[in-house]
Design an enzyme around this catalytic site. Structure first.
Site, PDB file in Angstrom:
ATOM      1  N   CYS A 142     -37.365 120.348  49.290  1.00 50.76           N
ATOM      2  CA  CYS A 142     -36.205 119.537  48.900  1.00 50.76           C
ATOM      3  C   CYS A 142     -34.922 120.376  48.871  1.00 50.76           C
ATOM      4  O   CYS A 142     -34.508 120.886  49.892  1.00 50.76           O
ATOM      5  CB  CYS A 142     -36.474 118.814  47.580  1.00 50.76           C
ATOM      6  SG  CYS A 142     -35.375 117.375  47.336  1.00 50.76           S
ATOM      7  N   HIS A 235     -41.024 114.995  49.248  1.00 49.99           N
ATOM      8  CA  HIS A 235     -41.896 115.395  48.137  1.00 49.99           C
ATOM      9  C   HIS A 235     -43.334 114.965  48.365  1.00 49.99           C
ATOM     10  O   HIS A 235     -43.886 114.146  47.624  1.00 49.99           O
ATOM     11  CB  HIS A 235     -41.365 114.812  46.831  1.00 49.99           C
ATOM     12  CG  HIS A 235     -40.122 115.472  46.345  1.00 49.99           C
ATOM     13  ND1 HIS A 235     -40.115 116.730  45.765  1.00 49.99           N
ATOM     14  CD2 HIS A 235     -38.829 115.063  46.367  1.00 49.99           C
ATOM     15  CE1 HIS A 235     -38.874 117.061  45.438  1.00 49.99           C
ATOM     16  NE2 HIS A 235     -38.078 116.072  45.796  1.00 49.99           N
ATOM     17  N   GLU A 237     -45.777 116.565  47.577  1.00 48.48           N
ATOM     18  CA  GLU A 237     -46.574 117.039  46.439  1.00 48.48           C
ATOM     19  C   GLU A 237     -46.575 116.084  45.256  1.00 48.48           C
ATOM     20  O   GLU A 237     -47.334 116.282  44.291  1.00 48.48           O
ATOM     21  CB  GLU A 237     -46.054 118.415  45.977  1.00 48.48           C
ATOM     22  CG  GLU A 237     -44.828 118.390  45.070  1.00 48.48           C
ATOM     23  CD  GLU A 237     -43.498 118.132  45.774  1.00 48.48           C
ATOM     24  OE1 GLU A 237     -42.460 118.155  45.094  1.00 48.48           O
ATOM     25  OE2 GLU A 237     -43.507 117.919  47.010  1.00 48.48           O
TER      26      GLU A 237
END
EC number: 2.3.1.31
Length: 317
Positions: A142, A235, A237
């Site tokens: 990010c 993202h 994750e």
């Protein structure tokens, strides 16, 4: 092989309940294996949640991973208990003479600021330069990915008129890439950011390759072989409810696109990206294993394929 983390890290019981094999330090010492040393520079406000998300992915491969949690040297975390930071995190100044097979740098909620106005920007620039001499492969996420593109390639970030927020379909532009091994043609990936980098700004001749992108939110994953880095602007994750938590935390503004079933925030979201998250981090760890020197002290002096045994399955066979 499992991931090695401190025995009393809050992530441990969560990961064990999910079936992730977590190794105790005493067990790790008995194995005659050099674990892959992975550092995590955690810039997110909720550090405990972020370290759990990333430990989950790093610990899901057949290789033993030793995770070191790192913080900026002079920046004081305001949203994580001081005793947690003192117990589990090392300042970057303390690890800068060490070497790592892999190093992850997370995002941070500072996208609205010019890079040079971020308080720890000078130190982050030193960290990025340090990865070129002390880290075999880096993975930025990010805002950190935007920062790395700016630092290494002069790529600007552009503020968005509205937050890019939701679960977006992406295109697999490089199915032959070792980092996308096993990926479908159209993975869904969570997006939550107020800024973007644009494909048109990527310099010709930089060697940067866009691996994943979205028609709605632009570049998602870039391979940067000249700097031995992957740059992920979104993202993958995230937990199942991460976008929901952001939505309710921020006072229920615009709904995250494509996330709640029927766009109904009362209905629990479905995780449609978990498999690709594990694939991406597993492929990254596999590439590190194949190419990192067996002697960790040799990191920074080249990239010899000391462990070139093919994919993890062959290596673990």
């Amino acid at each position: 092989m499992p991931i090695k983390i401190p025995d009393d890290l809050p992530a441990r019981p969560i990961l064990e309940q999910e079936g992730v094999v977590v190794m105790r330090r005493t067990d790790a010492v008995r194995q005659d294996i050099r674990p892959l040393r992975i550092g995590l520079l955690n810039l997110m406000p909720n550090k405990i949640s972020t370290e759990t998300q990333l430990a989950r992915l790093l610990g899901a491969t057949p290789l033993q991973v030793e995770l070191t949690l790192v913080r900026m040297t002079d920046h004081v975390a305001r949203h994580t208990p001081a005793d947690h930071m003192a117990a589990f995190y090392r300042p970057w100044a303390e690890v800068r003479d060490e070497r790592f097979d892999g190093f992850v740098i997370t995002g941070a909620p500072v996208e609205h600021l010019p890079f040079e106005e971020v308080g720890y920007w000078p130190e982050l620039c030193r960290v990025l330069d340090w990865t070129q001499t002390h880290v075999h492969s880096s993975f930025t996420i990010c805002w950190a990915a935007q920062a790395a593109l700016h630092h290494f390639h002069g790529v600007p970030k552009h503020l968005l008129p509205a937050k890019a927020f939701g679960l977006f379909r992406h295109r697999n532009l490089a199915p032959a890439s070792p980092y996308l091994r096993g990926f479908s043609d159209d993975p869904h990936i969570p997006v939550s950011r107020w800024a973007e980098i644009r494909q048109a700004d990527i310099p010709a001749g930089s060697g940067l390759e866009t691996l994943l992108d979205s028609a709605e939110t632009g570049p998602c994953l870039l391979d940067d072989p000249a700097h031995r880095s992957l740059h992920m602007f979104n993202h993958v994750e995230y937990d199942t409810r991460s976008l929901a938590d952001e939505y309710f935390r921020d006072g229920q503004g615009p709904l995250p696109a494509g996330y709640f079933p029927g766009d109904d925030p009362a209905r629990p979201p479905e995780n449609r990206w978990r498999g690709h998250a594990h694939l991406l981090f597993g492929n990254w760890i596999n590439e590190i294993y194949r190419t990192t020197p067996f002697d960790i002290a040799a990191i920074g002096g080249g990239r010899p394929p000391a462990n070139d045994a093919g994919p993890i399955e062959a290596a673990a066979g």
